[in-house]
Write a protein that holds these residues in place. Structure first.
Motif, PDB file in Angstrom:
ATOM      1  N   HIS A 244      47.775 -25.619   0.198  1.00  0.00           N
ATOM      2  CA  HIS A 244      46.889 -26.008  -0.889  1.00  0.00           C
ATOM      3  C   HIS A 244      45.412 -25.856  -0.506  1.00  0.00           C
ATOM      4  O   HIS A 244      44.537 -26.033  -1.346  1.00  0.00           O
ATOM      5  N   HIS A 245      45.159 -25.557   0.771  1.00  0.00           N
ATOM      6  CA  HIS A 245      43.770 -25.380   1.247  1.00  0.00           C
ATOM      7  C   HIS A 245      43.683 -24.089   2.069  1.00  0.00           C
ATOM      8  O   HIS A 245      43.179 -24.069   3.183  1.00  0.00           O
ATOM      9  N   LYS A 246      44.245 -23.014   1.488  1.00  0.00           N
ATOM     10  CA  LYS A 246      44.335 -21.754   2.239  1.00  0.00           C
ATOM     11  C   LYS A 246      42.960 -21.240   2.654  1.00  0.00           C
ATOM     12  O   LYS A 246      42.740 -20.857   3.808  1.00  0.00           O
ATOM     13  N   LEU A 247      42.025 -21.193   1.723  1.00  0.00           N
ATOM     14  CA  LEU A 247      40.715 -20.606   2.015  1.00  0.00           C
ATOM     15  C   LEU A 247      39.962 -21.420   3.065  1.00  0.00           C
ATOM     16  O   LEU A 247      39.386 -20.853   4.001  1.00  0.00           O
ATOM     17  N   THR A 248      39.997 -22.739   2.921  1.00  0.00           N
ATOM     18  CA  THR A 248      39.286 -23.590   3.879  1.00  0.00           C
ATOM     19  C   THR A 248      39.877 -23.441   5.277  1.00  0.00           C
ATOM     20  O   THR A 248      39.143 -23.312   6.262  1.00  0.00           O
ATOM     21  N   ALA A 249      41.210 -23.457   5.363  1.00  0.00           N
ATOM     22  CA  ALA A 249      41.865 -23.314   6.663  1.00  0.00           C
ATOM     23  C   ALA A 249      41.592 -21.938   7.264  1.00  0.00           C
ATOM     24  O   ALA A 249      41.365 -21.805   8.472  1.00  0.00           O
ATOM     25  N   LEU A 250      41.593 -20.907   6.408  1.00  0.00           N
ATOM     26  CA  LEU A 250      41.334 -19.548   6.897  1.00  0.00           C
ATOM     27  C   LEU A 250      39.917 -19.411   7.443  1.00  0.00           C
ATOM     28  O   LEU A 250      39.692 -18.783   8.490  1.00  0.00           O
TER      29      LEU A 250
END
Length: 422
Positions: free
Chosen positions: A12-18
Motif C-alpha cells: 500500500h506504500h509502494k512508491l514511498t518504500a521504493l
C-alpha cells in the motif's frame, strides 16, 4: 509470523518504500567507494619516509653568486651550522623524500643484464631495477636518522665532490635500501653487501659500484604507488650546486629555535645573502605541504560520506515516524488483542530491515559498477570485495538505529487508542 502483514502494508506504500530503497542503494554505493578512497588516501598520507621526521629541520639556501666552487661555500656554512646550540648533527644533502625533487637512475647486477636492458630499452629485465638517488656530505645517515641493517657507512675517502647539473660522478661505493636489494637480488636479498652493481654513471660506462651497506627503508622523493617506492640508493657524492639543502638534527622541542638560529647564522656569514624564515621548515611541515591535496580530499570525502549517511538516517527515521503516526489506530488494535510492546518494536524493525536490506543489495551492485567506472575514468584500484559486506552491514545497522526511536514510540501506544480513534 509478521512477514505477511509487513508485505501487505508495503504494497500500500509502494512508491514511498521504493524511494527509500533507492536512497539506501545510492548511499551504500557512494559511501562504500568513498570509504575505499579515504583508506587509499590515508595510506598514502601515512607512508613512512624512513627518516627520523620529528627531529629533522631543513634550510634551503640559493647562492646565485656562488661562483665556480659552491661546494666550498656550502661546507663553510655547514661548519657554522654544526656549531649552533641544539644542533646534534647537520649535513648538506641533495634532497629528501616527499620533496618533489628527485633524481632516479638504473642499476644492473651484471654486464649481461646491462646489455639485456639496453636491448629491451627498459630496466624491466632480470637483474636490473630503477632507484631514486640520494647523496650528501659525511654525517648524512646520522642526521636523517637512517639505520644500517647490514654493512657499514661510507668511509671518508669514498666521498667525492659532485659535478654541475647534468653531469654524473663515478663512485666506488653505495648504500641501498632493502627494497632495492630485493629487486636486484630477489634470490639472496640479505646477501648484497660486497656485491657490485652497474649503477647511474657506471651503468653506461661499464664501471661497477660496490654495495657497502643496507638501510631498512628510504622512500623515494615522490609517491608513485607502483609498489617500488622503497627502491632508493645513497651515494657518497657531496652536492656541488648553487642551491644547497641543509638538514639539521635536533630534539623536537628545539627545532623552532634551531631553525631561527640557522637562518641568522647563514645571513651573518654572507650579508648579501637573503635567507628568510620561509626557507627554513621542519620536515613534518614540508611533508604536510606535500600531502596537502590528499588531506583535503580526505576531508571532503569524509564530510560527503557522513552527510550522506545523516540524510539517509534522517529519511529512514522520518518515514518511520510518519508511518507510526498513520498507524496509531492499527497499533492500538494490535495492542488490544494481545500484542506486546516487544511485538510492535520488532514489527517496525523487521519492516525497516526488509526495506533497507533490499536497498543495500541493490547498493552493492551499484558500488561495484561505480568502482568500475572510477577505474576506467581515473585509473583507481579495484574495490576489494570485503568492503561490500562491511558497507552492507554499516547501512543495515544505520537503518536499525534510525528506526529505533519511532519504533519505541510506537511500542508505547496504549490499547485504549483503538477505541478513542473510532
Amino acid at each position: 509470523m509478521q512477514l505477511k502483514p509487513i508485505l501487505a502494508s508495503l504494497r500500500h506504500h509502494k512508491l514511498t518504500a521504493l524511494l527509500l530503497m533507492l536512497q539506501v542503494a545510492f548511499s551504500c554505493a557512494i559511501v562504500t567507494n568513498a570509504v575505499f578512497l579515504i583508506v587509499q588516501r590515508v595510506q598514502r598520507v601515512t607512508t613512512p619516509s624512513g627518516l627520523d621526521e620529528r627531529a629533522l629541520s631543513l634550510v634551503t639556501v640559493s647562492d646565485l653568486d656562488a661562483g665556480a666552487n659552491p661546494l666550498a661555500l656550502h661546507k663553510a656554512d655547514l661548519a657554522a651550522l654544526r656549531q649552533l646550540p641544539g644542533v646534534g648533527s647537520a649535513a648538506l644533502i641533495s634532497n629528501v623524500p616527499f620533496s618533489n625533487s628527485e633524481h632516479s637512475s638504473g642499476g644492473c647486477t651484471s654486464l649481461a643484464a646491462v646489455q639485456a636492458a639496453m636491448k629491451a630499452q627498459s630496466l624491466k629485465v632480470p637483474g636490473c631495477a630503477n632507484a631514486d638517488v640520494y647523496s650528501g656530505t659525511p654525517g648524512t645517515l646520522d642526521t636523517l636518522g637512517l639505520k644500517l641493517v647490514a654493512g657499514r657507512m661510507f668511509n671518508a675517502d669514498e666521498y667525492m665532490p659532485g659535478k654541475p647539473p647534468g653531469q654524473s660522478v663515478s663512485v666506488s661505493a653505495m648504500i641501498v635500501t632493502q627494497g632495492f636489494a630485493r629487486h636486484l637480488y630477489p634470490e639472496h636479498p640479505d646477501q648484497v653487501v660486497g656485491r657490485d652493481v652497474y649503477f647511474d654513471h657506471g651503468l653506461m660506462k661499464g664501471q661497477p659500484t660496490r654495495i657497502v651497506g643496507v638501510v631498512a627503508h628510504l622512500h623515494q622523493a615522490n609517491v608513485s604507488g607502483d609498489g617500488n617506492d622503497d627502491q632508493s640508493a645513497l651515494l657518497p657524492v657531496e652536492p656541488n650546486e648553487a642551491r644547497a639543502l641543509f638538514a639539521l638534527r635536533s630534539t623536537p622541542s628545539q627545532r623552532t629555535s634551531v631553525m631561527k638560529a640557522a637562518v641568522a647564522a647563514l645571513n651573518k656569514r654572507n650579508p648579501g645573502r637573503q635567507v628568510s624564515a620561509d626557507d627554513a621548515q621542519t620536515y613534518a611541515h614540508m611533508r604536510a605541504s606535500y600531502f596537502q591535496g590528499d588531506t583535503t580530499m580526505i576531508g571532503l570525502l569524509l564530510a560527503s560520506a557522513l552527510g550522506l549517511l545523516f540524510v539517509t538516517a534522517l529519511g529512514i527515521a522520518g518515514l518511520a515516524s510518519f508511518w507510526v503516526q498513520q498507524r496509531t489506530r492499527t497499533i492500538g488494535i494490535r495492542r488490544a488483542i494481545g500484542a506486546t510492546r516487544g511485538d510492535i518494536l520488532r514489527y517496525f524493525q523487521a519492516e525497516n530491515s526488509l526495506i533497507v536490506g533490499a536497498g543495500v543489495l541493490s547498493g552493492l551492485v551499484l558500488a561495484v559498477a561505480l568502482n568500475l567506472l572510477l577505474m576506467k575514468r581515473y585509473e583507481l584500484p579495484r574495490l576489494p570485495l570485503w568492503y561490500l559486506p562491511l558497507g552492507a552491514f554499516a547501512l543495515w545497522t544505520l537503518g536499525q538505529l534510525a528506526v529505533l526511536a519511532p519504533a519505541l514510540r510506537a511500542s508505547r501506544v496504549p490499547p485504549v487508542v483503538a477505541t478513542r480513534s473510532v
